[in-house]
Design an enzyme around this catalytic site. Structure first.
Site, mmCIF file in Angstrom:
data_model
loop_
_atom_site.group_PDB
_atom_site.id
_atom_site.type_symbol
_atom_site.label_atom_id
_atom_site.label_comp_id
_atom_site.label_asym_id
_atom_site.label_seq_id
_atom_site.Cartn_x
_atom_site.Cartn_y
_atom_site.Cartn_z
ATOM 1 N N ARG A 256 0.861 -1.182 0.000
ATOM 2 C CA ARG A 256 0.000 0.000 0.000
ATOM 3 C C ARG A 256 0.898 1.233 0.000
ATOM 4 O O ARG A 256 1.485 1.589 1.011
ATOM 5 C CB ARG A 256 -0.918 -0.029 1.227
ATOM 6 C CG ARG A 256 -1.649 1.278 1.455
ATOM 7 C CD ARG A 256 -2.769 1.143 2.463
ATOM 8 N NE ARG A 256 -2.358 0.629 3.756
ATOM 9 C CZ ARG A 256 -1.741 1.332 4.709
ATOM 10 N NH1 ARG A 256 -1.419 2.589 4.499
ATOM 11 N NH2 ARG A 256 -1.434 0.779 5.861
ATOM 12 N N HIS A 260 -3.453 4.417 4.824
ATOM 13 C CA HIS A 260 -4.613 3.516 4.904
ATOM 14 C C HIS A 260 -5.851 4.202 4.335
ATOM 15 O O HIS A 260 -6.570 3.640 3.517
ATOM 16 C CB HIS A 260 -4.839 3.116 6.364
ATOM 17 C CG HIS A 260 -6.055 2.284 6.573
ATOM 18 N ND1 HIS A 260 -6.158 0.987 6.124
ATOM 19 C CD2 HIS A 260 -7.231 2.560 7.189
ATOM 20 C CE1 HIS A 260 -7.343 0.492 6.446
ATOM 21 N NE2 HIS A 260 -8.013 1.433 7.095
ATOM 22 N N TYR A 269 4.023 4.790 11.542
ATOM 23 C CA TYR A 269 4.358 3.373 11.658
ATOM 24 C C TYR A 269 5.240 2.852 10.520
ATOM 25 O O TYR A 269 5.566 1.673 10.484
ATOM 26 C CB TYR A 269 3.086 2.518 11.762
ATOM 27 C CG TYR A 269 2.070 2.744 10.663
ATOM 28 C CD1 TYR A 269 2.172 2.078 9.443
ATOM 29 C CD2 TYR A 269 0.988 3.602 10.848
ATOM 30 C CE1 TYR A 269 1.243 2.269 8.445
ATOM 31 C CE2 TYR A 269 0.047 3.802 9.850
ATOM 32 C CZ TYR A 269 0.179 3.126 8.651
ATOM 33 O OH TYR A 269 -0.758 3.324 7.661
#
Length: 360
Positions: A256, A260, A269
């Site tokens: 990805r 998100h 993160y």
């Protein structure tokens, strides 16, 4: 089927490397026509992702889970299906639904804040997008099993992400499908993160495809940024399910590239270096490199594909920027086949209140 047949390969299947070079027998590649069709879908899919993100920034979409970098998975999942087959997508699979032939505006009204899915699931053979992880997998198995009982030639493509494989519904769906030999292809897009949780914190299995072994489901791994390999592996899985071999599990290794959703801060993160390492594996660049080297992707064809993508983006802007006047009475529609006395009473009460406001 022997136990060994259930095990996925140690290395994901790859037919074309990131530089556009063939890494397997040329006979294993899909036809040039299939690869050109897939590439056009990739171009349109990338434009959809970019345009949707722009619409979020303009306040025309409330949220958008981008599949930027995962478009090869998105388009291959639908290109291997027949007209009578079903697609069960997740919230991130807008490009997959559009590749199935659904109007992107009808897909995206859900993310604009409309109360319904925007498209007719029965007419399109595409289930409503599911936000809860893995819940759609049980529904997918149910549709596949029902089709088998009715003697229909139907395969169901059930999509999910790596995070969904940690949910109980994932395991229940695989078990039921295996026991009843339901014609389902469970397609896991392993993009390394379940929102902010890396794969290593979700599972210590050798791969997510290995999870099928415990249920008697054959697993396969594929390079999720290689559209040629995806068409080959997913196509074979669909045919196996259609021919009565039961459910199939395919894990695509992809990434990805964007957050998100637009509401997520991915820098908390993962680092920019982590993302940068995947840029050279971009599925669109890989497909273009191969097709150009083969003399299949000419300048005229590139311009034609870009123009189609721009037409889709323009239609998205026009459709999603249009202001819609909501009808409050829709609150009471489609709750029951026949409205209950309480619903009729509430609808009448609301109608009276609205008429008073109009009179003021």
């Amino acid at each position: 089927m022997s136990h060994a047949d259930l095990l996925p390969a140690d290395v994901p299947v790859q037919l074309i490397d990131p530089d556009g070079r063939v890494t397997a027998s040329a006979d294993a590649l899909p036809s040039p026509e299939a690869l050109l069709r897939a590439h056009e879908a990739l171009v349109i899919g990338r434009r959809i992702n970019d345009q949707a993100y722009a619409l979020v920034r303009q306040g025309r979409l409330a949220v958008y889970p981008s599949s930027h970098g995962q478009e090869a998975c998105e388009v291959a999942a639908t290109l291997v299906l027949e007209q009578q087959d079903w697609l069960f997508p997740t919230y991130r699979d807008t490009v997959s639904i559009v590749s199935r032939g659904v109007d992107p505006v009808e897909v995206l009204v859900l993310l604009k804040g409309d109360w319904h899915s925007g498209y007719d699931p029965v007419a399109t053979k595409v289930a409503p997008q599911a936000t809860p992880l893995a819940t759609q997998l049980l529904h997918a198995v149910g549709v596949a099993h029902a089709a088998t009982l009715r003697g229909e030639d139907t395969v169901v493509m059930a999509m999910c992400g790596d995070g969904a494989t940690s949910e109980g519904d994932f395991h229940e769906a695989l078990n039921f499908a295996a026991v009843f030999k339901a014609p389902v292809v469970f397609f896991v897009q392993n993009n390394e993160f379940a929102i902010s949780v890396p794969l290593a914190r979700q599972s210590v299995a050798p791969s997510l495809a290995h999870k099928g072994v415990g249920y008697g489901v054959r697993g396969q791994r594929v390079d999720g940024n290689d559209v040629a390999a995806l068409l080959s592996v997913l196509g074979a899985a669909v045919e196996a399910a259609r021919s009565g071999e039961g459910p199939q599990l395919v894990e695509a290794h992809t990434y990805r590239m964007q957050a998100h959703t637009n509401a997520d801060d991915a820098t908390r993160y993962r680092t920019d270096d982590d993302v940068e390492a995947w840029r050279s594996r971009d599925p669109l660049l890989r497909s273009a490199a191969y097709l150009t080297a083969q003399g299949l992707l000419t300048d005229d064809r590139v311009a034609e594909m870009d123009e189609k993508a721009e037409q889709v983006a323009a239609a998205m802007r026009a459709g999603l920027m249009a202001d819609v006047q909501p009808d409050p009475q829709e609150l009471f529609q489609h709750v029951y086949a026949e409205p209950t006395p309480q619903l009729r009473e509430q609808a009448a009460f609301l109608a009276e209140e609205l008429s008073r406001e109009d009179a003021v």
